[in-house]
Scaffold this motif. Structure first.
Motif, mmCIF file in Angstrom:
data_model
loop_
_atom_site.group_PDB
_atom_site.id
_atom_site.type_symbol
_atom_site.label_atom_id
_atom_site.label_comp_id
_atom_site.label_asym_id
_atom_site.label_seq_id
_atom_site.Cartn_x
_atom_site.Cartn_y
_atom_site.Cartn_z
ATOM 1 N N LEU A 1 -10.275 28.661 -11.143
ATOM 2 C CA LEU A 1 -10.373 29.672 -10.666
ATOM 3 C C LEU A 1 -9.883 29.941 -9.997
ATOM 4 C CD1 LEU A 1 -13.437 27.356 -9.303
ATOM 5 C CD2 LEU A 1 -13.403 28.355 -11.454
ATOM 6 N N GLU A 2 -9.581 31.411 -9.229
ATOM 7 C CA GLU A 2 -8.512 32.093 -8.010
ATOM 8 C C GLU A 2 -8.985 31.622 -6.738
ATOM 9 O OE1 GLU A 2 -8.703 36.859 -10.188
ATOM 10 O OE2 GLU A 2 -10.227 36.023 -8.982
ATOM 11 N N ASP B 1 -6.610 32.785 -4.445
ATOM 12 C CA ASP B 1 -6.368 33.567 -3.434
ATOM 13 C C ASP B 1 -6.354 33.237 -2.214
ATOM 14 O OD1 ASP B 1 -6.349 34.088 -6.393
ATOM 15 O OD2 ASP B 1 -5.888 36.327 -5.959
ATOM 16 N N ASN B 2 -8.077 33.264 -2.012
ATOM 17 C CA ASN B 2 -8.274 32.446 -0.505
ATOM 18 C C ASN B 2 -8.292 32.125 -0.291
ATOM 19 O OD1 ASN B 2 -8.938 35.829 -0.579
ATOM 20 N ND2 ASN B 2 -10.899 35.591 -1.688
ATOM 21 N N PRO C 1 -10.589 33.823 6.206
ATOM 22 C CA PRO C 1 -11.428 32.867 6.882
ATOM 23 C C PRO C 1 -11.532 31.416 5.625
ATOM 24 C CG PRO C 1 -13.189 33.958 6.712
ATOM 25 C CD PRO C 1 -11.740 34.248 5.985
ATOM 26 N N TYR C 2 -10.266 31.883 5.196
ATOM 27 C CA TYR C 2 -9.904 30.467 4.479
ATOM 28 C C TYR C 2 -12.088 29.300 3.035
ATOM 29 C CZ TYR C 2 -6.814 30.062 7.751
ATOM 30 O OH TYR C 2 -5.503 30.338 8.457
ATOM 31 N N VAL C 3 -11.644 31.100 2.031
ATOM 32 C CA VAL C 3 -13.319 30.845 1.164
ATOM 33 C C VAL C 3 -12.562 30.382 -0.041
ATOM 34 C CG1 VAL C 3 -15.346 31.571 0.975
ATOM 35 C CG2 VAL C 3 -14.206 32.640 3.088
ATOM 36 N N PRO C 4 -12.878 28.803 -0.172
ATOM 37 C CA PRO C 4 -13.016 28.815 -1.631
ATOM 38 C C PRO C 4 -13.083 29.163 -2.583
ATOM 39 C CG PRO C 4 -13.412 27.296 -0.212
ATOM 40 C CD PRO C 4 -13.739 27.889 0.885
ATOM 41 N N VAL C 5 -13.277 29.186 -4.215
ATOM 42 C CA VAL C 5 -14.491 30.084 -4.945
ATOM 43 C C VAL C 5 -15.331 28.988 -4.662
ATOM 44 C CG1 VAL C 5 -14.644 30.687 -7.298
ATOM 45 C CG2 VAL C 5 -12.990 31.097 -5.985
ATOM 46 N N THR C 6 -15.227 28.413 -4.394
ATOM 47 C CA THR C 6 -16.587 26.697 -4.787
ATOM 48 C C THR C 6 -15.494 25.685 -4.259
ATOM 49 O OG1 THR C 6 -18.418 26.177 -6.117
ATOM 50 C CG2 THR C 6 -16.597 25.944 -7.344
ATOM 51 N N THR C 7 -17.005 24.717 -4.142
ATOM 52 C CA THR C 7 -16.776 23.647 -3.899
ATOM 53 C C THR C 7 -16.835 22.698 -4.423
ATOM 54 O OG1 THR C 7 -18.686 23.800 -2.006
ATOM 55 C CG2 THR C 7 -16.548 24.044 -1.525
ATOM 56 N N GLU D 1 -13.294 23.941 11.446
ATOM 57 C CA GLU D 1 -12.026 24.641 11.245
ATOM 58 C C GLU D 1 -11.097 24.386 12.405
ATOM 59 O OE1 GLU D 1 -9.866 25.755 9.298
ATOM 60 O OE2 GLU D 1 -11.416 26.315 7.943
ATOM 61 N N GLU E 1 -9.942 27.179 15.179
ATOM 62 C CA GLU E 1 -10.922 28.045 15.975
ATOM 63 C C GLU E 1 -10.974 28.015 17.183
ATOM 64 O OE1 GLU E 1 -11.437 30.987 15.086
ATOM 65 O OE2 GLU E 1 -10.107 31.149 12.991
#
Lengths: 663, 663
Positions: free
Chosen positions: A330-331, A333-334, A339-345, A624, A627
């Motif tokens: 899975l990519e 990149d983010n 805001p640090y978003v994974p593809v999936t959890t 987070e 923030e």
């Protein structure tokens, strides 16, 4: 290659203090002394160069420790070098005044080492709770043969029996299994063994992933893996007995592409980079798998010989969010970009072969879910493996590395966050910092009279640098002995040539060049201390902020669970002295070892726990920190040793008062 | 290659009787006459050899039909050969006495053809019921982009929106989709199209099988296939509009390995045989698929050009149990061996590519469940496609082939069975029997005065044999005209040279050698008739037995639905005259066409119907007739024309009485 060995332990009595310690066979005398809170002058880290660490073995046997510098009389009198002699029986060891402290100065100055108690989950725990039911199980079925009066289809017969006798009401055949079904049924007179992959949700379906003619239900094996950024560990378990048949670990082959997750993500973003990263971690898993298969022999099942790859039905894997992404292709990149978003959890069950894992097509890979980009499946697995999710005590779970992952809560609620501590705890950003490799100073004490050091190195090798646990020991000791102020600056004019002005403020020479395993003096300077304080401040502020989110104070924490490599070496007094951990009674601190591996193992063994994982993840609220204004305030407030607010550390305040009462 | 064409229709009036018929353009005059119940002497089947079928076209236009044998005067007077002239406008056609019956003999002797009314399900039916929701649908989603305050994982964002806005609460990502997710989301500013495969069970999970950046929800296409033993048919449908964009059929490539399921099973039992059979049927599907893609142009979606293979999201397939096994690569061995146990009747959703179907990896194959080894998914699909499962009328659904599959029931209950009718209805076991290929006698009437035949052949070609519908027409006509007794024996001494003694009892010469497209006379003999009677008796006994199982009598049947190729040609009067079908008013008989294809199409278009299939299959009780004594009794009782018990066929009894009143 990294392995765990269990060893015999011996009782060592140190004279003249009479302090006693129980240690593993093969430990050096100097380390045993440190465990007992005995200072022995020793700056060369075990190379036998400095010759300062002479001790007398009065009773018992040790190995090595002889030096050419000893006279015949000394040798016969039991003199040994504490740094090179290793313990091989119970022993009484005397520390002469020349090697240690002058009489009377002993005791308060060198605290005993308090390491966290190891927490071990056992298969018996699962059995007692009645939850030792692996997610993937082999079931032997005696199917009633068809007749003219009952010519239900083969598949229907199997489903019918599973429903009526095994409470499996929603069963689905994989196509591959359907293709084998007719022959398998008729191979051993309608006795078959099906491999049943149970759902993570009580409403879900069970999948039949394999079928064999005859009864093979006793031959069912599983794997649990921790996929770490640095190392990968795996265990091979017998899913019937619950026994761990083999365990092994290796460095993650991705290491060649960078030490931390960020550098791996950067590589994965390049053309073919993700596929490369995926392949590398799969290769590491496969290599460990080969070794596990080579090591394991089945016990108590009457079958001769080894375990075949084909007999492995499932593998449970846990890793941080980046490692999980790379493993699954899975990519990522983010993960490294706000805001640090994974593809999936969450992840569905996957064919192990789809991940390039060298297992049969039928083998199911179950991957631990993550919480966010920086609170990964390894932490979730640790929360499961440590039993934190079932305790009533308000618990802090913490895994300290470049990123510290923090979970606070209990069976009712869980909050979590990751905070960027920087690489100080892994030796990064420290002038002579290093990983906990051979020659790294990993423990330390200070002769309060002479301010001479006792450097203890990994593998008793000449010192080449200082690792995280050594840094903690050095700074805590400096602070307690009044060598370093609350601000992290050295006190001036302490009358030792070891403290001098260097390029980065004042510095203390841990090892002179001629005693070191490297070409320069090994020092620790004020910038190093500042970096360390920043790291510990981030963590402490993170804990404070999380606790505040649920309306509690940090002093409400009743239990601390340490995870990760750093957690195993950490001295609790030191960690509380510098303000890295909140002050809690030592017996309320547990070390969970490789919590990720333990969690993976547990859900590999128990579908109930696997189901609980989903609940735990749903329950876990992630924050987070970067923030949050409150976190920034707390970070600044933590920017002292141990903290601006000394009332949070009453034991430290007390000890400081005692030490400095003569000032 | 087999295709369906829609054609213009014309009104034809036959003089002197004034009988009127509406027929398709291009139909031969002789066929139109047969439809109207007009006898024209014609024994050569359209080759123009016998020259007996002269008619006069008084109004309107026909094509062809001229003969060298006609005089100039005849040609100008509108004389044509009825067998070679085809209709191209409304017309008035006079049958001279020389070609037909002598005045006065007309009417009762040649019954009108009653074919079953075609039953057509329409997308509007589904729409009106609110069940036009395909199992696999594309959904366009505008995902809220992540922010510092909401940095849920990409997958979580999609799941959240599907749950809150589309009532999809249990969604699972395929690994392949997760791998595309990050890029797809960011390709068109967080507007994506997901392909959602819904569960067959309301409690089940929806799988996301594909993802595209941007809105592609208007480009969603599906396939429905009927996998027949002889022929395979497919349609390509627009899953948004419900429109059928293309339809095509081909012979099943397995045909080269035997005509019936048993010979296919025998081949599949050989080494590599199953793989070969699997490949052949997949090849046939792929070949049809190519043609469908070549034919189809999307309508009303603004996109130029054709439909891409990648835009096909799903395929629903229905076939008999053996065809389903071969398609899926399941061992069919026990289908042909008592107690006739298939590997499975239910099938999970499968990747189309796993079946060798040339579709994208994401395409889902949904396969119709079977009931038993001989009541397959094609019949279940027919029960769905015909609407039988929703009617209140007690209905007989029957698909007549080598095996006749029989279903009796309504919305409340369903019972089914297969009975081995033998190959008579497909021309097998009949001296000059053949499939309904070019030159096969497919319809027939008899000049009651001269006992001369009117042979109508497939394609108006010189006769080469007789196919199932022709056999039915011949035997029914013989029986009605008193040429054949209730026992199936020819009456002796009828004064025609066409009836003679042959090697297999008496026989009737349908075509003399010189008028035939083959090297011998074409006959029908008493053994042929006996074989036919056995076949129809098996079917009628099957129906009777099934009905008896639910405590009813055959006379309680309120509706008949015919399926399969034979059903489309069957003349209802003939079928009831010989006792093949129970006597029901013609308007209570429906022809469902390719019921299997229609059922497949319907569940491709409606997940509700797909869910209903599961209910229907659960409801359907299957009986093994060969095991039932009652069936044997009924079989013997049915061994007459139409039956030993004439009271079951009151109309036949009446007509027989009338015909034979002069005897």
């Amino acid at each position: 290659m990294i392995e765990t060995n269990s060893q015999a332990t011996h009782v060592i009595i140190f004279e003249p203090s009479g302090r006693t310690v129980q240690v593993g066979a093969g430990m050096s005398i100097i380390k045993a002394a440190r465990e007992a809170g005995i200072h022995i002058n020793a700056s060369c880290g075990g190379s036998g160069v400095c010759g300062k660490c002479k001790v007398i073995v009065e009773k018992g046997a040790v190995e090595g420790g002889l030096s050419e510098k000893f006279s015949t009389q000394e040798k016969e009198g039991g003199y040994r070098q504490a740094c090179t002699a290793t313990i091989s029986s119970d022993a009484v060891i005397r520390v002469p005044e020349s090697s240690g402290l002058k009489s009377g100065g002993l005791g308060t100055a060198v605290p005993l080492r308090h390491r966290a108690r190891m927490h071990v989950y056992d298969i018996e725990d699962l059995r007692e709770q009645g939850i030792f039911v692996p997610p993937v199980t082999k079931i032997c079925l005696d199917i009633p043969p068809p007749s003219a009066k009952d010519n239900m289809a083969d598949a229907g017969r199997v489903i019918h029996l599973l429903s009526s006798q095994y409470n499996e009401h929603r069963v689905v055949f994989n196509l591959a299994v359907l293709r084998m079904l007719r022959k398998a049924l008729r191979e051993d007179d309608f006795r078959i063994t099906v491999t049943c992959a149970r759902p993570v949700n009580a409403l879900g379906k069970s999948y039949l992933t394999n079928i064999q003619g005859g009864d093979w239900s006793h031959r069912s094996f599983g794997l649990a893996f921790d996929i770490g950024t640095t190392s990968v560990y795996g265990v091979l378990v017998d899913l019937n007995s619950g026994k761990v048949l083999a365990r092994a670990g290796e460095y993650n082959s991705q290491l060649g592409y960078g030490e931390d997750v960020i550098s791996r993500i950067i590589v994965a973003e390049k053309k073919e980079g993700l596929a490369k990263m995926q392949e590398l971690v799969a290769n590491t898993i496969n290599s460990i798998l080969e070794r596990l298969l080579g090591m394991a022999t089945p016990e108590g099942n009457g079958a001769k010989g080894s375990i075949s790859r084909e007999e492995i039905t499932s593998i449970t894997l846990a890793g941080n969010t980046t490692m999980t992404h790379l493993l699954l292709g899975l990519e990522p990149d983010n993960i490294r970009r706000a805001p640090y978003v994974p593809v999936t959890t969450f992840l569905p069950p996957i064919r192990a072969t789809d991940l390039g894992i060298n297992l049969p097509k039928s083998a199911v890979a179950l991957v631990y879910p993550s919480i966010s980009s920086y609170v990964g499946g390894d932490i979730v697995a640790g929360v499961m493996g440590s039993g934190m999710y079932r305790t009533e005590l308000i618990t802090l779970y913490i895994d300290i590395g470049t990123n510290a992952e923090i979970v606070v809560g209990n069976r009712e609620w869980l909050v979590c966050a990751a905070c960027s501590a920087g690489p100080a705890f892994e030796g990064g950003g420290i002038t002579h910092g290093m990983r906990a490799a051979l020659g790294a100073i990993e423990d330390f004490s200070l002769n309060p009279q002479t301010l001479e050091p006792m450097n203890i190195t990994v593998g008793n090798k000449p010192p080449v640098g200082i690792c995280g646990s050594g840094l903690l020991a050095v700074i805590a000791t400096f602070f307690e002995q009044g060598v370093v102020e609350r601000s992290g600056k050295f006190r001036r004019n302490l009358g030792t040539e070891r403290i001098r002005e260097g390029r980065s403020g004042h510095e203390y020479v841990l090892v002179w060049r001629e005693e070191a395993g490297t070409e320069h003096d090994i020092v620790i300077n004020e910038v190093d201390i500042e970096n360390f304080i920043r790291a510990k401040a981030a963590i402490y502020a993170g804990i404070t902020t999380l606790v505040e989110q649920v309306g509690l104070a940090i002093t409400d924490i009743e239990q601390v669970i340490l995870a990760g490599a750093f957690g195993s070496y950490i001295d609790l007094d030191s960690a509380m002295t510098v303000g890295l951990l909140p002050q809690v009674d030592a017996e309320r601190v547990l070390y969970v070892g490789n919590g990720s591996l333990m969690g993976a193992w547990m859900s590999e063994m128990s579908n109930h726990i696997r189901q609980d994982v989903v609940e735990v993840v749903r329950k876990m609220t992630s924050f987070e920190l970067s923030e949050m204004g409150y976190f920034q305030e707390q970070y600044i407030a933590s920017h002292f040793l141990p903290h601006t607010d000394l009332s949070l550390f009453p034991r430290v305040a007390e000890r400081l008062a005692e030490i400095h009462k003569g000032d």
